[in-house]
Scaffold this motif. Structure first.
Motif, PDB file in Angstrom:
ATOM      1  N   GLU A 149      61.800  37.054   4.599  1.00  0.00           N
ATOM      2  CA  GLU A 149      62.424  36.123   4.080  1.00  0.00           C
ATOM      3  C   GLU A 149      62.149  35.751   2.420  1.00  0.00           C
ATOM      4  O   GLU A 149      63.044  35.754   1.538  1.00  0.00           O
ATOM      5  N   LEU A 150      60.927  35.713   2.318  1.00  0.00           N
ATOM      6  CA  LEU A 150      60.432  35.624   0.826  1.00  0.00           C
ATOM      7  C   LEU A 150      61.035  36.415  -0.158  1.00  0.00           C
ATOM      8  O   LEU A 150      61.494  36.308  -1.291  1.00  0.00           O
ATOM      9  N   ILE A 151      61.076  38.033   0.354  1.00  0.00           N
ATOM     10  CA  ILE A 151      61.582  39.114  -0.600  1.00  0.00           C
ATOM     11  C   ILE A 151      63.211  38.627  -0.706  1.00  0.00           C
ATOM     12  O   ILE A 151      63.501  38.795  -1.858  1.00  0.00           O
ATOM     13  N   ARG A 152      63.637  38.192   0.045  1.00  0.00           N
ATOM     14  CA  ARG A 152      65.359  37.811  -0.012  1.00  0.00           C
ATOM     15  C   ARG A 152      65.501  36.799  -0.956  1.00  0.00           C
ATOM     16  O   ARG A 152      66.285  36.993  -1.742  1.00  0.00           O
ATOM     17  N   GLN A 153      64.586  35.844  -0.864  1.00  0.00           N
ATOM     18  CA  GLN A 153      64.689  34.858  -1.825  1.00  0.00           C
ATOM     19  C   GLN A 153      64.307  35.238  -3.095  1.00  0.00           C
ATOM     20  O   GLN A 153      65.110  34.655  -3.968  1.00  0.00           O
ATOM     21  N   ARG A 154      63.484  36.135  -3.307  1.00  0.00           N
ATOM     22  CA  ARG A 154      63.027  36.314  -4.587  1.00  0.00           C
ATOM     23  C   ARG A 154      64.277  37.172  -5.165  1.00  0.00           C
ATOM     24  O   ARG A 154      64.597  37.148  -6.477  1.00  0.00           O
ATOM     25  N   GLU A 155      65.007  38.188  -4.352  1.00  0.00           N
ATOM     26  CA  GLU A 155      66.000  39.034  -5.002  1.00  0.00           C
ATOM     27  C   GLU A 155      67.148  38.166  -5.368  1.00  0.00           C
ATOM     28  O   GLU A 155      67.828  38.374  -6.341  1.00  0.00           O
ATOM     29  N   GLN A 156      67.337  37.165  -4.575  1.00  0.00           N
ATOM     30  CA  GLN A 156      68.266  36.140  -4.818  1.00  0.00           C
ATOM     31  C   GLN A 156      68.238  35.268  -6.211  1.00  0.00           C
ATOM     32  O   GLN A 156      69.038  35.409  -6.967  1.00  0.00           O
ATOM     33  N   ASN A 157      67.072  34.918  -6.262  1.00  0.00           N
ATOM     34  CA  ASN A 157      66.678  34.197  -7.515  1.00  0.00           C
ATOM     35  C   ASN A 157      66.803  34.976  -8.827  1.00  0.00           C
ATOM     36  O   ASN A 157      67.218  34.518  -9.985  1.00  0.00           O
ATOM     37  N   ILE A 158      66.331  36.475  -8.623  1.00  0.00           N
ATOM     38  CA  ILE A 158      66.564  37.110  -9.629  1.00  0.00           C
ATOM     39  C   ILE A 158      67.836  37.614 -10.124  1.00  0.00           C
ATOM     40  O   ILE A 158      68.492  37.463 -11.164  1.00  0.00           O
ATOM     41  N   ALA A 159      68.771  37.514  -9.063  1.00  0.00           N
ATOM     42  CA  ALA A 159      70.193  37.637  -9.299  1.00  0.00           C
ATOM     43  C   ALA A 159      70.937  36.545  -9.860  1.00  0.00           C
ATOM     44  O   ALA A 159      71.636  36.759 -10.940  1.00  0.00           O
ATOM     45  N   LEU A 160      70.515  35.288  -9.589  1.00  0.00           N
ATOM     46  CA  LEU A 160      70.700  34.056 -10.106  1.00  0.00           C
ATOM     47  C   LEU A 160      70.533  34.028 -11.342  1.00  0.00           C
ATOM     48  O   LEU A 160      71.058  33.487 -12.398  1.00  0.00           O
ATOM     49  N   ALA A 161      69.274  34.499 -11.809  1.00  0.00           N
ATOM     50  CA  ALA A 161      68.661  34.409 -13.180  1.00  0.00           C
ATOM     51  C   ALA A 161      69.627  35.144 -14.279  1.00  0.00           C
ATOM     52  O   ALA A 161      69.921  34.796 -15.113  1.00  0.00           O
ATOM     53  N   GLY A 162      70.189  36.324 -13.554  1.00  0.00           N
ATOM     54  CA  GLY A 162      71.026  37.225 -14.426  1.00  0.00           C
ATOM     55  C   GLY A 162      72.291  36.708 -14.550  1.00  0.00           C
ATOM     56  O   GLY A 162      72.737  36.916 -15.538  1.00  0.00           O
ATOM     57  N   LYS A 163      72.913  36.037 -13.540  1.00  0.00           N
ATOM     58  CA  LYS A 163      74.335  35.405 -13.516  1.00  0.00           C
ATOM     59  C   LYS A 163      74.072  34.219 -14.433  1.00  0.00           C
ATOM     60  O   LYS A 163      75.240  34.126 -15.177  1.00  0.00           O
ATOM     61  N   LEU A 164      73.111  33.522 -14.355  1.00  0.00           N
ATOM     62  CA  LEU A 164      73.172  32.265 -15.323  1.00  0.00           C
ATOM     63  C   LEU A 164      73.027  32.732 -16.824  1.00  0.00           C
ATOM     64  O   LEU A 164      73.259  32.252 -17.839  1.00  0.00           O
ATOM     65  N   LYS A 165      72.158  34.002 -17.146  1.00  0.00           N
ATOM     66  CA  LYS A 165      71.993  34.468 -18.492  1.00  0.00           C
ATOM     67  C   LYS A 165      73.355  34.746 -18.928  1.00  0.00           C
ATOM     68  O   LYS A 165      73.877  34.647 -20.201  1.00  0.00           O
ATOM     69  N   GLU A 166      74.307  35.472 -17.978  1.00  0.00           N
ATOM     70  CA  GLU A 166      75.638  35.910 -18.614  1.00  0.00           C
ATOM     71  C   GLU A 166      76.372  34.675 -18.954  1.00  0.00           C
ATOM     72  O   GLU A 166      77.248  34.810 -19.781  1.00  0.00           O
ATOM     73  N   VAL A 167      76.445  33.507 -18.079  1.00  0.00           N
ATOM     74  CA  VAL A 167      77.107  32.554 -18.364  1.00  0.00           C
ATOM     75  C   VAL A 167      76.710  31.842 -19.639  1.00  0.00           C
ATOM     76  O   VAL A 167      77.669  31.460 -20.341  1.00  0.00           O
TER      77      VAL A 167
END
Length: 284
Positions: A94-112
């Motif tokens: 579950e922590l791994i999934r959270q980490r991957e989601q957080n990294i994806a969100l970081a990338g998305k926020l950078k783009e925005v």
């Protein structure tokens, strides 16, 4: 008092002490206990307790007369440790999934943020779409940046700092790494029990009381004498039970270790899965 009587008294005391040690170990690995094991390598008290249990199981003189109470308690300890280890593995995943989601969100926020800074034609649409992933405390600064006519105002600077801080937090995942370290330490302790105690239990026939309980739980069907003997033989070995030993070895341990290393926690396999002194590696 006869000499044999003294020996028996000592054995009773030893049995009581081992039962107490098993109870102490169980409390140390119980996630609901206030006092839990923190660092396996530094916790000699915990390792000494486990070693005392293992030694008692291995060195007990007459295995066929092994105390049923100790066998049941030791078996229960391994079962509890195995269940907890499997729960830890789920938490790791579950922590791994959270980490991957957080990294994806970081990338998305950078783009925005890039679209907002550059005043791209669709920056408002991108911010609107970001509302599905981010709370108002992020959306509002993005709008401030997008609507700003310059980059020197205090509102603009504050908004930029807030967005960059959120990106850094999402990428760093510091809270996840802390949680992983805590789970790693508990998993090492649980694996220590799984190896040391479960392996020692293999050499002990299931006490008669335990076998009788199993027979009572069996559906009352007519069986031949030969079948009864076969059932008894099957019930009198640790490995023949729903094998906790195999459950422990196959409880996604390797995948759990790989998951841990993916978030920069370095594990030494020999520490993570201690073999114990004098263990026959062929049985692993």
């Amino acid at each position: 008092m006869s000499k044999s009587g003294i020996v028996n008294v000592r054995m009773v005391i030893t049995e009581e002490k081992i039962l107490m040690n098993i109870d102490k170990v169980q409390k140390l690995i119980n996630p609901k206990s206030k006092k839990q094991i923190v660092q396996l390598e530094d916790d000699t008290y915990f390792k000494d307790l486990v070693e005392s249990i293992k030694t008692y199981l291995i060195e007990y003189p007459k295995k066929k007369n092994f105390p049923a109470s100790v066998y049941k308690a030791a078996y229960g300890l391994v079962e509890f440790a195995t269940n907890q280890f499997e729960e830890n593995t789920k938490k790791i995943e579950e922590l791994i999934r959270q980490r991957e989601q957080n990294i994806a969100l970081a990338g998305k926020l950078k783009e925005v943020l890039e679209a907002v800074e550059n005043k791209e034609k669709d920056w408002k649409d991108q911010v609107k779409e970001a509302e599905e992933s981010f709370s108002e405390d992020i959306i509002e600064p993005l709008n401030i940046i997008g609507k700003a006519k310059g980059t020197k105002s205090q509102n603009y600077q504050d908004a930029m700092k807030l967005i960059h801080a959120r990106i850094n937090n999402l990428e760093a995942n510091l809270h996840i790494e802390i949680d992983m370290e805590r789970i790693e330490d508990r998993s090492k302790a649980l694996s220590y029990i799984g190896i040391e105690v479960a392996d020692a239990l293999k050499s002990i026939p299931t006490p008669v009381e335990e076998v009788q309980e199993q027979v009572i739980e069996e559906p009352k069907e007519e069986v031949t004498e030969a079948e009864q003997v076969e059932q008894y033989n099957q019930a009198t070995t640790f490995e023949a039970k729903p094998s906790l030993w195999q459950r422990f070895k196959n409880s996604k341990f390797v995948r759990a270790i790989k998951a841990i290393t993916r978030i920069r926690i370095v594990l030494d396999y020999s520490d993570a899965l201690p073999e114990g002194r004098g263990e026959n590696t062929q049985n692993q």
